[in-house]
Write a protein that holds these residues in place. Structure first.
Motif, PDB file in Angstrom:
ATOM      1  N   HIS A  45       0.823  -1.205   0.000  1.00 32.09           N
ATOM      2  CA  HIS A  45       0.000   0.000   0.000  1.00 32.09           C
ATOM      3  C   HIS A  45       0.860   1.258   0.000  1.00 32.09           C
ATOM      4  N   ILE A  46       1.915   1.268   0.800  1.00 28.49           N
ATOM      5  CA  ILE A  46       2.785   2.451   0.850  1.00 28.49           C
ATOM      6  C   ILE A  46       3.525   2.613  -0.474  1.00 28.49           C
ATOM      7  N   GLN A  47       4.028   1.505  -1.001  1.00 31.30           N
ATOM      8  CA  GLN A  47       4.756   1.532  -2.267  1.00 31.30           C
ATOM      9  C   GLN A  47       3.865   2.065  -3.392  1.00 31.30           C
ATOM     10  N   GLY A  48       2.627   1.613  -3.430  1.00 35.22           N
ATOM     11  CA  GLY A  48       1.694   2.121  -4.429  1.00 35.22           C
ATOM     12  C   GLY A  48       1.358   3.585  -4.208  1.00 35.22           C
ATOM     13  N   LEU A 169      -6.902   0.356   5.089  1.00 36.48           N
ATOM     14  CA  LEU A 169      -8.159   0.113   4.380  1.00 36.48           C
ATOM     15  C   LEU A 169      -9.178   1.208   4.642  1.00 36.48           C
ATOM     16  N   SER A 170      -9.174   1.776   5.851  1.00 32.88           N
ATOM     17  CA  SER A 170     -10.189   2.772   6.205  1.00 32.88           C
ATOM     18  C   SER A 170      -9.792   4.189   5.812  1.00 32.88           C
ATOM     19  N   LEU A 171      -8.510   4.542   6.040  1.00 36.65           N
ATOM     20  CA  LEU A 171      -8.090   5.933   5.875  1.00 36.65           C
ATOM     21  C   LEU A 171      -6.979   6.130   4.851  1.00 36.65           C
ATOM     22  N   GLY A 172      -6.425   5.036   4.326  1.00 38.33           N
ATOM     23  CA  GLY A 172      -5.335   5.174   3.371  1.00 38.33           C
ATOM     24  C   GLY A 172      -3.974   4.973   4.029  1.00 38.33           C
ATOM     25  N   PHE A 177       1.414   6.179   9.136  1.00 40.15           N
ATOM     26  CA  PHE A 177       2.448   7.037   9.716  1.00 40.15           C
ATOM     27  C   PHE A 177       1.854   8.057  10.686  1.00 40.15           C
ATOM     28  N   LEU A 178       0.630   8.492  10.415  1.00 39.77           N
ATOM     29  CA  LEU A 178       0.000   9.436  11.332  1.00 39.77           C
ATOM     30  C   LEU A 178      -0.219   8.816  12.709  1.00 39.77           C
ATOM     31  N   VAL A 179      -0.602   7.538  12.741  1.00 42.59           N
ATOM     32  CA  VAL A 179      -0.811   6.900  14.038  1.00 42.59           C
ATOM     33  C   VAL A 179       0.518   6.677  14.763  1.00 42.59           C
ATOM     34  N   GLN A 180       1.606   6.454  13.997  1.00 37.71           N
ATOM     35  CA  GLN A 180       2.922   6.367  14.625  1.00 37.71           C
ATOM     36  C   GLN A 180       3.282   7.684  15.305  1.00 37.71           C
ATOM     37  N   ALA A 181       2.971   8.788  14.646  1.00 35.50           N
ATOM     38  CA  ALA A 181       3.221  10.094  15.251  1.00 35.50           C
ATOM     39  C   ALA A 181       2.320  10.317  16.460  1.00 35.50           C
ATOM     40  N   LEU A 182       1.065   9.895  16.344  1.00 37.25           N
ATOM     41  CA  LEU A 182       0.106  10.099  17.429  1.00 37.25           C
ATOM     42  C   LEU A 182       0.500   9.340  18.688  1.00 37.25           C
TER      43      LEU A 182
END
Length: 506
Positions: A45-48, A169-172, A177-182
């Motif tokens: 998913h990240i690669q795409g 699947l839900s947010l892209g 990475f956003l949750v890693q920051a959170l």
């Protein structure tokens, strides 16, 4: 009647704070683990999302490890100067910044630079958290800390696949990475509140010199060599001029850094203090474990999704369920640490269990394999965390004085980062090569009569041909995964045989 404090160096710490300190230290460690695992689990998913070729995406894996090497090289000096507590706080901020930059990346170049920032922040968290736990406690006081440490670090690791799948699947893919920051936000507050403060200022001799040029040379040299080794394919006859030059430059930079280490009277990583045979042998098997574990962790999502056709959500769920078994194994080991005897035999059993798990996965590499068939070998492999990694890690520091522990843990985590990146990157490239070879072979075997046999009543429409192409791709992936599972099993069997003759691990 007053109770005996759990930490003699910090008698004012109550029981709850000691356990919460251990839990916080474990969660800090888990941040690094999660960052390394999510990039592989959600790789497609990240690669795409950044439109990267597999060879380009490999840089995002390698650069994190190289930046983590630099972080581990200098954390002893920086932690001694500003305290390891402040080092953890600063690293969490840098990691959070890197994760946000990853989430905002629009191409592979931006992602690679962001992962470098993330690696500088996250790469030293495991070592720093573990060093703090060592410095603030005596050997007989560490069980409460290690209970929380294991619970925090391995819970985050177990949840990473499921969380990655749900977010993607839900947010892209950016949400990963956003949750890693959170996650760093509450952790920052917990470290600020719960981590002990240093009581004595370091002397000038203890602070030493930083030696940034050599540290950066080591990091860039490791980056070039790691990427060159990961990108080497068995099917390739030779290396191009650019690849050869990169390997030569990488080796030269590492040679310069090692020469600096050898000649400097007080280097940031003093290899002369680490001559214990028990430590060096344990470090070798510790690195081997992370090498094969990195390969396994990359291979499993590819096997489940590309080979068996599982969706990302199901893949994340079964990987997390297997991770929970590993968590239970680690906690059982923690509570029974003093009862574990003949550890060399336990490590042999661990490699044997890993080999059995890989062999069972090889047998299951066929269309239609169910979750009920796949879960037992996945759970067996998860148990090897306690049987191999924790066993080796707990034995390698018995010969060191407290002042040498920092150096020992720096080198240990450098090897962990390098081994994990190597295992992930090499598996990625070998899987790609074997899959291409298998697909070409399968396509070459299909003719008009085969098409009539496979789909006798269907017209040769583009939809039918696309379905057939998908089946060929899945079969090629299963064949390539089968080869890699057999390779992992062979490595584990060989490792078990070598461990039997290593008295240093007794």
């Amino acid at each position: 009647m007053p109770t005996t404090p759990l930490l003699s160096k910090y008698p004012e710490f109550g029981r709850a704070r000691v356990y919460l300190f251990g839990l916080t230290a474990g969660c800090v460690t888990g941040v690094d683990f999660v960052a390394s695992s999510m990039i592989g689990i959600a790789g497609a998913h990240i690669q795409g999302g950044v439109n990267a070729a597999p060879e380009e995406y490999l840089w995002a894996i390698t650069v994190y490890a190289a930046a983590a090497v630099v972080a581990n090289l200098v954390l002893g000096r920086i932690g001694t100067r500003i305290t390891f507590r402040r080092y953890v706080l600063l690293s969490l901020l840098v990691f959070c910044t890197g994760a946000l930059l990853c989430a905002s990346a629009n191409n592979i170049s931006e992602l690679v630079l962001a992962r470098a920032v993330q690696g500088l922040g996250g790469g030293g968290l495991f070592a720093a958290a573990r060093i703090i736990a060592q410095l603030v406690s005596e050997p007989n006081e560490r069980l409460p800390i290690f209970v929380g440490f294991g619970l925090g670090s391995f819970t985050l690791t177990a949840l990473a696949p499921w969380v990655s799948a749900e977010l993607a699947l839900s947010l892209g893919w950016r949400a990963i990475f956003l949750v890693q920051a959170l996650v760093t936000v509450p952790l920052f507050a917990m470290v600020l509140t719960l981590f002990p403060r240093r009581r004595e200022a370091p002397t000038t001799a203890q602070m030493g010199t930083l030696g940034w040029p050599a540290a950066l040379a080591f990091g860039f040299g490791a980056l070039l060599l790691l990427h060159g080794i990961e990108d080497f394919r068995l099917a390739r006859i030779g290396l191009s001029g650019g690849e050869t030059l990169a390997l030569i430059v990488g080796a030269g930079l590492l040679a310069f850094a090692l020469h600096w280490l050898h000649r400097h009277p007080d280097p940031w990583l003093d290899l002369r203090r680490l001559g214990s045979r028990r430590y060096l042998v344990g470090l070798g098997f510790y690195s081997l474990y992370y090498l094969i574990s990195g390969g396994w962790n990359y291979l499993m999502p590819q096997f489940l999704q590309g080979g068996l056709g599982f969706n990302f959500q199901t893949t994340g769920m079964v990987l997390s369920l297997a991770g929970v078994v590993g968590l239970v194994g680690v906690m059982a080991h923690t509570f029974n640490f003093r009862r574990v005897f003949r550890r060399r035999r336990v490590i042999v059993i661990g490699f044997a269990v890993f080999a059995v798990a890989a062999a069972l996965m090889s047998i299951s590499a066929m269309p239609g394999a169910s979750i009920a068939v796949l879960m037992p070998p996945m759970m067996l492999q998860s148990l090897t965390t306690a049987l191999i990694m924790v066993q080796v890690a707990s034995m390698t520091y018995l010969d060191f004085e407290p002042e040498d522990f920092v150096h020992a843990y720096q080198l240990k985590n450098i090897m962990r980062e390098i081994a994990t990146a190597l295992g992930t990157g090499m598996t990625s490239q070998w899987l790609q090569t074997d899959r291409a070879i298998a697909r070409n072979d399968l396509v070459g075997r299909i003719n008009t009569f085969d098409l009539q046999t496979l789909a006798p009543e269907l017209p040769r429409t583009s939809e039918v041909l696309a379905r057939l192409s998908l089946q060929i791709d899945q079969q090629a992936t299963l064949i390539a995964c089968d080869h890699l599972f057999i390779t992992l099993a062979g490595i584990c069997i060989a490792a078990a045989g070598v461990v039997l003759y290593q008295r240093a691990l007794a």
